[in-house]
Design a protein around this motif. Structure first.
Motif, PDB file in Angstrom:
ATOM      1  N   LYS A   1       0.757  -0.911  -0.348  1.00 46.45           N
ATOM      2  CA  LYS A   1       0.252   0.149   0.203  1.00 46.45           C
ATOM      3  C   LYS A   1       1.503   1.189   0.189  1.00 46.45           C
ATOM      4  O   LYS A   1       0.770   1.817  -0.449  1.00 46.45           O
ATOM      5  CB  LYS A   1      -0.949  -0.021   1.739  1.00 46.45           C
ATOM      6  N   LYS A   2       1.836   0.820   1.121  1.00 41.85           N
ATOM      7  CA  LYS A   2       2.523   2.478   1.000  1.00 41.85           C
ATOM      8  C   LYS A   2       3.523   2.609  -0.858  1.00 41.85           C
ATOM      9  O   LYS A   2       4.179   3.966  -0.782  1.00 41.85           O
ATOM     10  CB  LYS A   2       4.191   2.078   1.634  1.00 41.85           C
ATOM     11  N   ILE A   3       3.872   1.399  -1.138  1.00 42.46           N
ATOM     12  CA  ILE A   3       4.355   1.644  -2.337  1.00 42.46           C
ATOM     13  C   ILE A   3       3.437   2.174  -3.674  1.00 42.46           C
ATOM     14  O   ILE A   3       3.819   3.390  -4.602  1.00 42.46           O
ATOM     15  CB  ILE A   3       4.815   0.398  -3.203  1.00 42.46           C
ATOM     16  N   LYS A   4       2.234   2.254  -3.316  1.00 43.25           N
ATOM     17  CA  LYS A   4       0.851   2.177  -4.420  1.00 43.25           C
ATOM     18  C   LYS A   4       0.772   4.361  -3.996  1.00 43.25           C
ATOM     19  O   LYS A   4       1.009   4.674  -4.839  1.00 43.25           O
ATOM     20  CB  LYS A   4       0.149   1.563  -4.342  1.00 43.25           C
ATOM     21  N   ASN A   5       0.655   4.395  -2.854  1.00 43.80           N
ATOM     22  CA  ASN A   5       0.356   5.777  -2.386  1.00 43.80           C
ATOM     23  C   ASN A   5       1.768   6.534  -3.197  1.00 43.80           C
ATOM     24  O   ASN A   5       1.405   7.530  -3.505  1.00 43.80           O
ATOM     25  CB  ASN A   5       0.275   5.937  -1.297  1.00 43.80           C
ATOM     26  N   PHE A   6       2.989   6.203  -3.100  1.00 48.43           N
ATOM     27  CA  PHE A   6       4.093   6.832  -3.633  1.00 48.43           C
ATOM     28  C   PHE A   6       4.550   6.575  -4.655  1.00 48.43           C
ATOM     29  O   PHE A   6       4.824   8.179  -5.100  1.00 48.43           O
ATOM     30  CB  PHE A   6       5.571   5.730  -2.933  1.00 48.43           C
ATOM     31  N   LEU A   7       3.710   6.195  -5.342  1.00 46.13           N
ATOM     32  CA  LEU A   7       3.604   6.046  -7.473  1.00 46.13           C
ATOM     33  C   LEU A   7       2.577   7.262  -7.011  1.00 46.13           C
ATOM     34  O   LEU A   7       2.814   7.910  -8.052  1.00 46.13           O
ATOM     35  CB  LEU A   7       3.352   5.055  -7.959  1.00 46.13           C
ATOM     36  N   LYS A   8       1.482   6.884  -6.243  1.00 48.70           N
ATOM     37  CA  LYS A   8       0.341   8.417  -7.321  1.00 48.70           C
ATOM     38  C   LYS A   8       0.476   9.365  -6.354  1.00 48.70           C
ATOM     39  O   LYS A   8       0.733  10.136  -7.192  1.00 48.70           O
ATOM     40  CB  LYS A   8      -0.881   7.610  -6.014  1.00 48.70           C
ATOM     41  N   LYS A   9       1.616   9.240  -6.318  1.00 50.84           N
ATOM     42  CA  LYS A   9       2.085  11.066  -6.184  1.00 50.84           C
ATOM     43  C   LYS A   9       3.059  11.629  -6.849  1.00 50.84           C
ATOM     44  O   LYS A   9       3.326  12.830  -6.540  1.00 50.84           O
ATOM     45  CB  LYS A   9       2.718  10.810  -4.245  1.00 50.84           C
ATOM     46  N   ILE A  10       4.021  10.456  -7.126  1.00 52.34           N
ATOM     47  CA  ILE A  10       5.411  11.085  -7.713  1.00 52.34           C
ATOM     48  C   ILE A  10       4.859  10.729  -9.086  1.00 52.34           C
ATOM     49  O   ILE A  10       5.805  11.413  -9.938  1.00 52.34           O
ATOM     50  CB  ILE A  10       6.498  10.555  -7.266  1.00 52.34           C
ATOM     51  N   SER A  11       4.046  10.128  -9.548  1.00 56.77           N
ATOM     52  CA  SER A  11       3.354   9.994 -11.175  1.00 56.77           C
ATOM     53  C   SER A  11       3.467  11.162 -11.993  1.00 56.77           C
ATOM     54  O   SER A  11       3.279  10.955 -12.622  1.00 56.77           O
ATOM     55  CB  SER A  11       1.878   9.561 -11.365  1.00 56.77           C
ATOM     56  N   PRO A  12       2.704  12.435 -11.656  1.00 57.93           N
ATOM     57  CA  PRO A  12       2.957  13.714 -12.350  1.00 57.93           C
ATOM     58  C   PRO A  12       3.823  14.975 -12.232  1.00 57.93           C
ATOM     59  O   PRO A  12       3.820  14.493 -13.286  1.00 57.93           O
ATOM     60  CB  PRO A  12       1.559  14.177 -10.928  1.00 57.93           C
ATOM     61  N   ALA A  13       4.709  13.682 -11.439  1.00 57.93           N
ATOM     62  CA  ALA A  13       6.303  14.946 -11.414  1.00 57.93           C
ATOM     63  C   ALA A  13       6.417  13.804 -13.011  1.00 57.93           C
ATOM     64  O   ALA A  13       7.540  14.766 -14.130  1.00 57.93           O
ATOM     65  CB  ALA A  13       6.714  14.882 -10.515  1.00 57.93           C
ATOM     66  N   ILE A  14       6.313  12.953 -12.519  1.00 56.70           N
ATOM     67  CA  ILE A  14       7.173  12.177 -13.438  1.00 56.70           C
ATOM     68  C   ILE A  14       6.983  12.769 -15.073  1.00 56.70           C
ATOM     69  O   ILE A  14       7.456  12.377 -15.977  1.00 56.70           O
ATOM     70  CB  ILE A  14       6.504  10.541 -13.368  1.00 56.70           C
ATOM     71  N   VAL A  15       5.164  12.621 -15.118  1.00 57.80           N
ATOM     72  CA  VAL A  15       4.837  12.597 -17.056  1.00 57.80           C
ATOM     73  C   VAL A  15       5.556  14.299 -16.805  1.00 57.80           C
ATOM     74  O   VAL A  15       5.425  14.261 -17.916  1.00 57.80           O
ATOM     75  CB  VAL A  15       2.937  12.446 -16.231  1.00 57.80           C
ATOM     76  N   CYS A  16       5.323  14.736 -16.133  1.00 59.37           N
ATOM     77  CA  CYS A  16       5.375  16.081 -16.736  1.00 59.37           C
ATOM     78  C   CYS A  16       6.797  15.867 -16.920  1.00 59.37           C
ATOM     79  O   CYS A  16       7.251  16.558 -17.790  1.00 59.37           O
ATOM     80  CB  CYS A  16       5.719  16.806 -15.322  1.00 59.37           C
ATOM     81  N   CYS A  17       7.644  15.154 -15.949  1.00 59.81           N
ATOM     82  CA  CYS A  17       9.824  15.198 -16.753  1.00 59.81           C
ATOM     83  C   CYS A  17       9.733  14.797 -18.236  1.00 59.81           C
ATOM     84  O   CYS A  17       9.701  15.175 -19.109  1.00 59.81           O
ATOM     85  CB  CYS A  17      10.390  14.357 -15.899  1.00 59.81           C
ATOM     86  N   LEU A  18       8.942  13.677 -18.676  1.00 56.13           N
ATOM     87  CA  LEU A  18       9.247  13.023 -19.335  1.00 56.13           C
ATOM     88  C   LEU A  18       8.653  13.829 -20.842  1.00 56.13           C
ATOM     89  O   LEU A  18       8.911  13.527 -22.066  1.00 56.13           O
ATOM     90  CB  LEU A  18       7.993  11.395 -19.208  1.00 56.13           C
ATOM     91  N   THR A  19       7.178  14.946 -20.196  1.00 57.06           N
ATOM     92  CA  THR A  19       6.948  15.191 -21.355  1.00 57.06           C
ATOM     93  C   THR A  19       7.717  16.557 -22.068  1.00 57.06           C
ATOM     94  O   THR A  19       7.900  16.528 -22.898  1.00 57.06           O
ATOM     95  CB  THR A  19       5.602  15.911 -21.333  1.00 57.06           C
ATOM     96  N   MET A  20       8.498  16.460 -20.947  1.00 58.09           N
ATOM     97  CA  MET A  20       8.993  18.291 -21.798  1.00 58.09           C
ATOM     98  C   MET A  20      10.527  17.300 -21.747  1.00 58.09           C
ATOM     99  O   MET A  20      10.843  18.184 -23.780  1.00 58.09           O
ATOM    100  CB  MET A  20      10.115  19.349 -19.981  1.00 58.09           C
TER     101      MET A  20
END
Length: 51
Positions: free
Chosen positions: A2-21
């Motif tokens: 559950k901790k891993i899923k929460n962690f991924l939910k928190k950092i996924s927008p940042a990862i998407v933003c970086c990859l888009t740039m």
């Protein structure tokens, strides 16, 4: 788990933003090298619409 899923939910927008740039920067830098306009021969002048 559950901790891993929460962690991924928190950092996924940042990862998407970086990859888009990164994609935008790479697409723009690659496309500027692909444009090549060779000089047209003189025989094409008679087929031009605007002279």
């Amino acid at each position: 788990m559950k901790k891993i899923k929460n962690f991924l939910k928190k950092i996924s927008p940042a990862i998407v933003c970086c990859l888009t740039m990164v994609l935008a920067i790479n697409a723009n830098s690659a496309s500027c090298f692909l444009i090549n306009e060779p000089k047209e021969p003189k025989s094409v002048e008679k087929f031009k619409l605007f002279k």
